[in-house]
Scaffold this motif. Structure first.
Motif, short mmCIF file in Angstrom:
data_model
loop_
_atom_site.label_atom_id
_atom_site.label_comp_id
_atom_site.label_asym_id
_atom_site.label_seq_id
_atom_site.Cartn_x
_atom_site.Cartn_y
_atom_site.Cartn_z
N GLU A 190 -0.83 52.89 56.07
CA GLU A 190 0.16 51.92 55.47
C GLU A 190 -0.30 50.70 55.10
O GLU A 190 -1.70 50.58 55.15
CB GLU A 190 0.87 51.70 56.93
CG GLU A 190 0.07 51.19 58.00
CD GLU A 190 0.81 50.52 59.16
OE1 GLU A 190 1.75 51.06 59.52
OE2 GLU A 190 0.27 49.25 59.62
N THR A 191 0.41 49.92 54.45
CA THR A 191 -0.10 48.59 53.80
C THR A 191 0.06 47.60 54.65
O THR A 191 -0.49 46.37 54.50
CB THR A 191 0.60 48.44 52.54
OG1 THR A 191 1.92 47.84 52.74
CG2 THR A 191 0.86 49.66 51.46
N ILE A 223 3.40 46.74 47.32
CA ILE A 223 3.73 48.03 46.69
C ILE A 223 2.31 48.92 46.77
O ILE A 223 1.51 48.32 45.81
CB ILE A 223 4.34 48.00 45.71
CG1 ILE A 223 5.68 47.56 45.71
CG2 ILE A 223 4.65 49.75 45.14
CD1 ILE A 223 6.62 47.03 44.51
N GLY A 224 1.96 49.69 47.21
CA GLY A 224 0.75 50.55 47.01
C GLY A 224 0.49 51.78 47.93
O GLY A 224 1.35 52.26 48.54
N ARG A 225 -0.74 52.56 47.45
CA ARG A 225 -0.95 53.75 48.01
C ARG A 225 -1.42 53.74 49.60
O ARG A 225 -2.11 52.61 49.88
CB ARG A 225 -2.19 54.52 47.33
CG ARG A 225 -2.00 55.17 46.15
CD ARG A 225 -1.05 56.25 45.93
NE ARG A 225 -0.57 56.35 44.64
CZ ARG A 225 -1.28 56.94 43.85
NH1 ARG A 225 -2.45 57.78 44.20
NH2 ARG A 225 -0.59 57.28 42.50
N THR A 227 2.79 56.61 47.89
CA THR A 227 3.15 55.08 47.54
C THR A 227 4.01 54.64 48.42
O THR A 227 5.17 55.38 48.84
CB THR A 227 3.41 54.97 46.13
OG1 THR A 227 2.32 55.56 45.27
CG2 THR A 227 3.89 53.69 45.70
N MET A 228 3.83 53.49 48.88
CA MET A 228 4.61 52.96 50.06
C MET A 228 5.08 51.47 49.45
O MET A 228 4.35 50.84 48.49
CB MET A 228 4.01 52.26 51.16
CG MET A 228 3.49 53.55 52.02
SD MET A 228 2.81 53.15 53.53
CE MET A 228 4.53 52.97 54.76
N ALA A 229 6.31 51.09 50.05
CA ALA A 229 6.85 49.67 49.42
C ALA A 229 7.04 49.00 50.81
O ALA A 229 7.64 49.30 51.58
CB ALA A 229 8.00 49.40 48.78
N GLU A 230 6.13 48.06 51.30
CA GLU A 230 6.34 47.32 52.58
C GLU A 230 6.57 45.90 52.54
O GLU A 230 5.98 45.19 51.82
CB GLU A 230 5.03 47.64 53.45
CG GLU A 230 5.14 49.07 54.07
CD GLU A 230 4.03 49.22 54.87
OE1 GLU A 230 4.55 49.90 56.04
OE2 GLU A 230 2.99 48.92 54.77
N ARG A 289 9.32 60.01 48.99
CA ARG A 289 10.43 60.78 49.67
C ARG A 289 12.06 60.22 49.02
O ARG A 289 12.79 61.14 49.10
CB ARG A 289 10.56 60.26 51.13
CG ARG A 289 9.42 60.93 52.12
CD ARG A 289 9.41 60.77 53.55
NE ARG A 289 8.51 61.43 54.10
CZ ARG A 289 8.26 61.55 55.55
NH1 ARG A 289 9.30 60.90 56.19
NH2 ARG A 289 7.66 62.25 56.24
N ILE A 290 12.02 59.06 48.83
CA ILE A 290 13.17 58.65 48.27
C ILE A 290 13.39 59.24 46.75
O ILE A 290 14.65 59.61 46.69
CB ILE A 290 13.15 56.85 47.92
CG1 ILE A 290 13.19 56.33 49.53
CG2 ILE A 290 14.28 56.46 46.96
CD1 ILE A 290 12.97 54.79 49.43
N LEU A 291 12.32 59.26 46.03
CA LEU A 291 12.31 59.85 44.78
C LEU A 291 12.73 61.38 44.90
O LEU A 291 13.62 61.86 44.16
CB LEU A 291 10.97 59.87 44.24
CG LEU A 291 10.67 60.13 42.77
CD1 LEU A 291 9.94 59.36 41.83
CD2 LEU A 291 10.46 61.63 42.72
#
Lengths: 656, 656
Positions: free
Chosen positions: B224-225, B251-253, B272-275, B509-511
Motif C-alpha cells: 500500500e502507499t 497514486i502509485g503501484r 495501482t492505488m490512489a490513497e 477494481r474500479i476499472l
C-alpha cells in the motif's frame, strides 16, 4: 518595460540549491526518519507536481502528437523473460572491493574520480585553476556523507595528462578486466581509505523476488519498461491493424540495484522512465515527418571524435547528420531531434545539451546505432535520454524462446515471382519400390540445393539418378518415381521481423538537471534563491496572496474559482508571514506568477500581478488580471506582452 | 428526438465481455507468450487510456478540489518500516494446503466457494434456480484454468441453509483457527481434488527483496502507499505551514503476493492505488465542507446488520448517518460521500454500490471505524475503496520506533492555566546531607503524584517528611532541604498526534467493475458488444472515419487538428474495413462519438456525427460538428441537446 534580469550574478552554488530543494520538499531521501537506504528518494508536493507536468508534456509531445499506443505493463517480471532478453547474463556493472574494509565501489566511477582528482591536482600545481571554492558558512551545514577526494596539488608530466584525458574520453569503452588493469597500471586505490582494491567482478543490477506462495516463480523487478512492449508486440500490431511503423509508449517505475548510488537523483535505485518502442520495417527506416525536423541543429559528439580522444562536439543539422551517415537512419535522426525539442521545451538549457554516440564496445552487439542525450550539470555530462536502433534483436530472441511468431505479414502490392526447380515424387511407386526407406529418400532429395536438383534432373533425363542417404546407402531412382521441373512461384505476402528504435527517458535525471539549470540568486541578495522553471512545467502557475487571513476569504475563493475555470492551477498562501516573505517562498517554489488581494481589491476590485524573474508588478481589475494570467499560462503571450496590456504597479493602490 | 436504448435486452454475459476486452487489448495477462504468472496484467492502449482518465478525474475530484498535497514515494521499502507498521507480523492471509497435492488455497475463499456451491445445489434441488448457463460455442475457447466447482443438486435442511447464510454474512470476522474449525465441522475439501485440507497457516503477502550489493538491507515492495505518507509527515506538515487538517495524496503501484489470484483484475499481485491520508485534530473531526455532502444518500450496510446475519443495506443520508453515530464522525462521513460522488461520476452504477462497515474482528484494533465501498459485479460484491479512521496509530508507532516526534504543535489562543504542587530542593544542602543518595531522593519525590506531594507538604509543615527509596531505605527530609509549593502554570502550546482518515482506492477494481457496468449488446444483435463508458473517462472521445484511405488525408488532418485545439482526444481509423465494421469496433472500444468524412465532406465541407449508444446520426458543417462534439466532451451539453443543434442525418448526403 520589462527589465532584464542577470541570473548569473552569483556562481552556481549546489549547496544552496540542495538546501532549497529539501526545505521546500521538492524531494528528500526516502525513509530518512529511519536513516533510510541510499538511492531512494520521495517527491514532495512541488517535486511531484513538476514531475507530473513534465510527464504531461511528454505525453503531448510524443504520444498524442505522434499517435503512439500507450501501454501500462507490470514491474514484476518472471525470470525467463530477462533470461531471454540477456539481462540475467549481462545487465551488470563492474564492482571492486576495498581489500581491507570490503567496501564496494563501481570500478568505472573509481577510475574516473581518481583520474579527475589527479588532473585537478595537476592544474592546481601548475597554478592554472583556483582552489575549489569553499564556503565556510555553508560547509558546516553540509554533512556530505561521501568523503571528499583528496586533491593533492601534484604536477603530472604532459604525457600523463594526455593519457588520463584520452582514457577518460573513452572510459565507457573499457571492459571489467581492462578497468582492473587500469587500477594496477595507475596505482588506483580506494580514495576513502587508501587501500588497494580487488579485481573487478560483475554485479547484476536487477532486484530479485519470488512470485506466489510456494516460491516456484523466481522474478525480477524490471530495470527498464521495454520488455513489456516486446512481449505484447502481437497485440499491439493487431491493434494497429497489422501495419508498421507504429510506436508504443510507456511511463512507469523501474529499478536498478546500483552499487553506489551517491549523486542525488542522478543515480538512484528506483526511478520513473518514459520509453518508446518504435517498430519499423528494417528495409525502410525513412520517417514520414523527417522533413519537419531536418533543420534542427544539434551538438553531436560522434564515435570517431571520441575514439580520437576528444570530447568536442560538432554542430550539425539532423538532416546533414543523416545525409553524412553520422546518424544511422532517418527514424533515429527524427527521434534525436524530437528529444532535443522536448528537452528544450521543458526548460533544459540547449547550450548544455549534447548528443553522444555510443562507441563500439559500449553498444550492445546487435544495435545498429545509439545516441545519448547528455545534459551538463554540476557533476559533469549526464546521460538523460538514450536513443538506440536495436535492430530486430528483442523480437527475435523472444520469438525464438517462446515459439510465438513476432512478425509483420505485409501483403505485397507486386507479388514476387521466382522460378525454381521443384521435385515431385510418385509416392505410390516410391513406397512400393523402397518400402520404409521412402521417407529417407524424400528427405535427401528435398534438402538438395538448386544445383543438386539440376544435376539430378540431368541424370534422370539420362535414365536414372543415384542419391546417397546420410548413413551412406545408395538409392537409384527412376524417372517414374521422381520428376524434377522448373516452376514459377508467386509470393504475395512478405513476412519480416520489424526493427526497433528506442528512445528511453530517465525522468528523474531530466527533472534534476532542469532544477540546476533553473536555479539562480538575485543580484542584490545571494540568499534569495529563485527557480526560473518555465510556466509550462512549474508546479503551481499562480500564487494567490491575501493581505491577511479571514478578511479576504470570499475574494480568495472567487479568484481561485476563476483560475480553475480557466484551467490555471493556483495555490493560496494565507500564512501569517509578510507578503514579501511569501513571495520569496514562492520564488523558491518556481511559481511564475503571484496575485495579491488587499483592501483595494475589496473596494476597487483590482488585483496586482507579480512576475517571478523580474519581480515587476502590474495592476488591473480582477477579471483583466485573470485573463492575462490565463494567456500567460497557456503560452499565447509572454511577460513583455502582458506589460502592454496592464499598467505597471509601483507600490501603493488607491484606497478611498 | 433521441431514441431510448434498451441496454438490458440480453442478460450480462461475462464470457463475451472478457473476449471483447482481450480482443481490443483493454488488458491481457502479462507475459502470456511465456505462459506468464497468475495475477499480473498488462493494460493495452484503451485500458491505459481509461485508467489514465479515471486517475485524471480522481486528481481533479480529490487533489485539486480539496487542495491536497500530492506526493510520490518509493515502492522499495526497508524492512524496519513494515516491522513498525505491523505488516511484517500481520499482513497475511490464512492459507490451507491440499493434504495430497500440496496445492495452496486461501482459507476464507475456500469456505465461501464451497458454501456458495452447496447453497446453489440446494436451490437447484428445490427447483428454485435455473442451471448455470452454458454457452457451448464460447466454452471451447474459454480455457479457464480454475476448475468449476461441482454444484451437486443436493437439498439441505432449512436450518443448514440458514447457518451457511449466517456464516457467509460474517465470514470476514473469522480468524484462521476458526476457519480451520469450519473446514472440519462442515467437511470442506479442496473442490478441485476432493482431498482434505491442512490447518490454516498464515502467509505474509509482501514481496521481499534485498537492497544494495552486499545484501545488508532486507526490503519489501510496499503493499500500500500509506507508509510513504506517514514517514514524510513532518515535511508535509511544514509544507502546510504547520497546520492541520490537511491531506496528502498519492497514486502509485503496490504489490501483494496473493495466494490464489484468479479473478482477472479483481485479485492481482501488482496494482495501482490512489490513497489519501487526511490528518486531523483528534479532538475535532468536524469537516469544513460537511454541509456540501450532508444530503448525499447512500446504501449503508452497518456492523450491527451484518452481526445479525443480514446483508440488506439501509438507505440513509450521510448527515443522518453521522448524526445517528452509524458513521463515527463528520470527516469520515465526508469522505464516504465524496467517494460515492467520484465512483458514480466515472460511471459506476449507483444501484450496485454500497458501503459496508467493518466488523469488530475485521478492523485493525486501533481503528475507530472503517467503511468499504463495495461494487456489485458478476463475482459478487467487491471491495473497491476502503475508508478508515486509523486514529493516531501510524504516526505513534513510527515516532516511537524512530524517536522522531510526529506531532502538531498548535499555539493556543487561550493558554491553559493550571495549578499544581511543585517540589523544589535546596541542592547544596541536599548534597551535603545525603551525598550520593541525593539523586535517588530527587527521583522518588519527582515521581510522586499530586496527592503524594500534598501529603509530604503536610509532613514538612509538621517538621520533617520521610520518603522510601525503591530499595526500601528510608530518608528523613527537613524543610530546609525540600519545599513544596502550589504554583500556577501557563501552557501556550498544545502538542498532539493527529489522527488519520484514510480513503484508499483500488483503481484496477474500479476499472473492471466499470467495464462490467458499461457492457451490453444491441437488442437486434447479441454479438455486437458496446461499452457505454461515460465520455468523461472513455479512452478516445471521438473516432474519425474517412470513407477510404489516402483520398481524405488532408481533411483528416484538418479535423484532427481542430479536435486537438479544442482539447478533444480523437483517433483515426483508416483501415480498409467498411464504415459499419469500423463503428462496431469503435462501440467495443467505448468511443462515444464518431465522425465520417466522405465525398460530401470534400464538396460541401459537411461531416456526419454518430452517437455510440443510440447509433443516431446528425449532420453539419465541419466546424459546427467540431463545436458540438467539443461541447459534448466538455459536458456542457448532452446528446438530446446536440440533436437540437444539428439536423438528423438519415442516410445519404447530397453530392452534386
Amino acid at each position: 518595460m520589462a527589465t532584464t534580469v542577470t541570473k548569473t550574478a552569483h556562481p552556481f552554488d549546489k549547496t544552496r540549491l540542495e538546501a532549497l530543494l529539501t526545505r521546500r520538499f521538492f524531494y528528500a531521501p526516502a525513509f530518512d526518519i529511519y536513516q533510510g537506504v541510499a538511492g531512494l528518494y520521495d517527491y514532495g508536493p512541488p517535486g511531484s507536481s513538476l514531475q507530473a507536468n513534465i510527464i504531461s508534456e511528454w505525453r503531448k509531445h510524443f504520444i498524442v502528437e505522434e499517435g503512439m499506443l500507450e501501454i501500462d505493463t507490470t514491474i514484476l517480471t518472471p525470470a525467463p523473460v530477462f533470461e531471454t532478453s540477456g539481462h540475467v547474463a549481462r545487465f551488470a556493472d563492474w564492482m571492486v572491493k576495498d581489500a581491507k574494509t570490503g567496501d564496494v565501489l563501481r570500478a568505472d566511477h573509481l577510475v574516473k574520480n581518481v583520474f579527475e582528482a589527479r588532473l585537478a591536482g595537476d592544474k592546481e600545481a601548475r597554478g592554472l585553476a583556483a582552489q575549489p571554492k569553499e564556503d565556510d558558512k555553508d560547509k558546516k551545514q553540509k554533512k556530505r556523507k561521501d568523503k571528499a577526494l583528496k586533491t593533492a596539488a601534484v604536477q603530472l608530466s604532459d604525457e600523463v595528462v594526455a593519457e588520463y584525458e584520452r582514457i577518460l574520453a573513452q572510459l565507457d569503452n573499457y571492459s571489467g578486466p581492462e578497468l582492473g588493469q587500469l587500477c594496477r597500471d595507475y596505482k588506483i586505490m580506494n580514495p576513502d581509505t587508501g587501500n588497494e582494491v580487488s579485481e573487478p567482478q560483475q554485479f547484476n543490477l536487477m532486484f530479485t523476488t519470488s512470485i506466489g506462495p510456494t516460491g516456484q516463480h523466481p522474478g525480477y523487478l524490471r530495470p527498464e519498461t521495454a520488455q513489456g512492449h516486446f512481449v505484447n508486440f502481437q497485440r499491439l500490431l493487431e491493434f494497429n491493424n497489422g501495419r508498421v511503423p507504429f510506436a508504443s509508449a510507456q511511463i512507469g517505475r523501474s529499478f536498478r540495484n546500483e552499487i553506489s548510488p551517491r549523486a542525488g537523483l542522478l543515480r538512484v535505485r528506483e526511478f520513473t522512465m518514459a520509453e518508446i518502442e518504435h517498430f519499423v520495417d528494417p528495409d525502410d527506416k525513412r520517417h514520414e515527418r523527417f522533413a519537419d525536423v531536418r533543420d534542427v541543429e544539434l551538438s553531436l559528439l560522434d564515435r570517431d571524435t571520441q575514439s580520437a580522444g576528444s570530447t568536442a562536439p560538432r554542430r550539425m543539422t539532423v538532416g546533414a547528420a543523416v545525409d553524412a551517415g553520422v546518424i544511422a537512419n532517418e527514424t533515429l535522426g527524427y527521434f534525436v531531434a524530437r528529444i532535443y525539442q522536448f528537452l528544450t521545451k521543458v526548460g533544459i538549457n540547449p547550450s548544455r545539451l549534447r548528443f553522444r554516440q555510443h562507441m563500439a564496445n559500449e553498444m550492445a552487439h546487435y544495435a545498429t546505432d545509439c545516441w545519448d542525450a547528455e545534459i551538463e550539470n554540476s557533476t559533469g555530462w549526464t546521460e538523460c535520454v538514450g536513443c538506440a536502433d536495436r535492430a530486430a534483436y528483442d523480437l527475435t530472441v523472444h520469438s525464438k524462446r517462446t515459439g510465438v511468431p513476432l512478425v509483420v505479414r505485409e501483403a505485397l502490392k507486386d507479388p514476387i515471382i521466382t522460378e525454381k526447380e521443384v521435385a515431385e515424387f510418385n509416392k505410390k511407386v516410391l513406397g512400393k519400390t523402397f518400402g520404409r526407406d521412402a521417407g529417407v529418400i524424400q528427405e535427401v532429395v528435398n534438402s538438395l540445393p538448386e544445383e543438386g536438383l539440376i544435376k539430378l534432373k540431368g541424370e534422370l533425363a539420362q535414365g536414372s539418378a543415384t542419391i546417397v542417404s546420410p548413413d551412406g546407402r545408395e538409392f537409384k531412382l527412376a524417372p517414374e518415381i521422381l520428376t524434377i521441373e522448373r516452376q514459377t512461384l508467386k509470393q504475395s505476402i512478405r513476412e519480416f521481423t520489424p526493427n526497433v528504435i528506442e528512445p528511453s527517458f530517465g525522468l528523474g535525471r531530466i527533472l534534476y538537471t532542469l532544477l540546476e539549470h533553473s536555479f539562480w540568486s538575485r543580484e542584490q541578495d545571494v540568499d534569495r534563491g529563485v527557480l526560473s522553471l518555465p510556466t509550462l512545467v512549474a508546479p503551481t502557475k499562480v500564487l494567490i496572496v491575501p493581505l491577511s487571513v479571514r478578511k479576504f476569504d470570499d475574494l480568495v475563493r472567487e479568484v481561485s474559482n476563476k483560475f480553475r475555470k480557466g484551467g490555471v492551477f493556483s495555490r493560496v498562501d494565507d500564512s501569517n508571514q509578510s507578503i514579501g516573505k511569501r513571495y520569496a517562498r514562492n520564488d523558491e517554489l518556481g511559481t511564475p506568477f503571484g496575485v495579491t488581494l488587499d483592501f483595494a481589491s475589496i473596494q476597487n476590485r483590482t488585483m496586482t500581478l507579480r512576475e517571478r524573474d523580474t519581480t515587476e508588478q502590474l495592476i488591473g481589475s480582477i477579471d483583466e488580471v485573470v485573463a492575462v494570467v490565463t494567456d500567460l499560462v497557456n503560452g499565447t503571450i509572454d511577460w513583455p506582452a502582458a506589460c502592454t496590456r496592464l499598467p505597471r504597479y509601483t507600490g501603493t493602490q488607491n484606497v478611498d
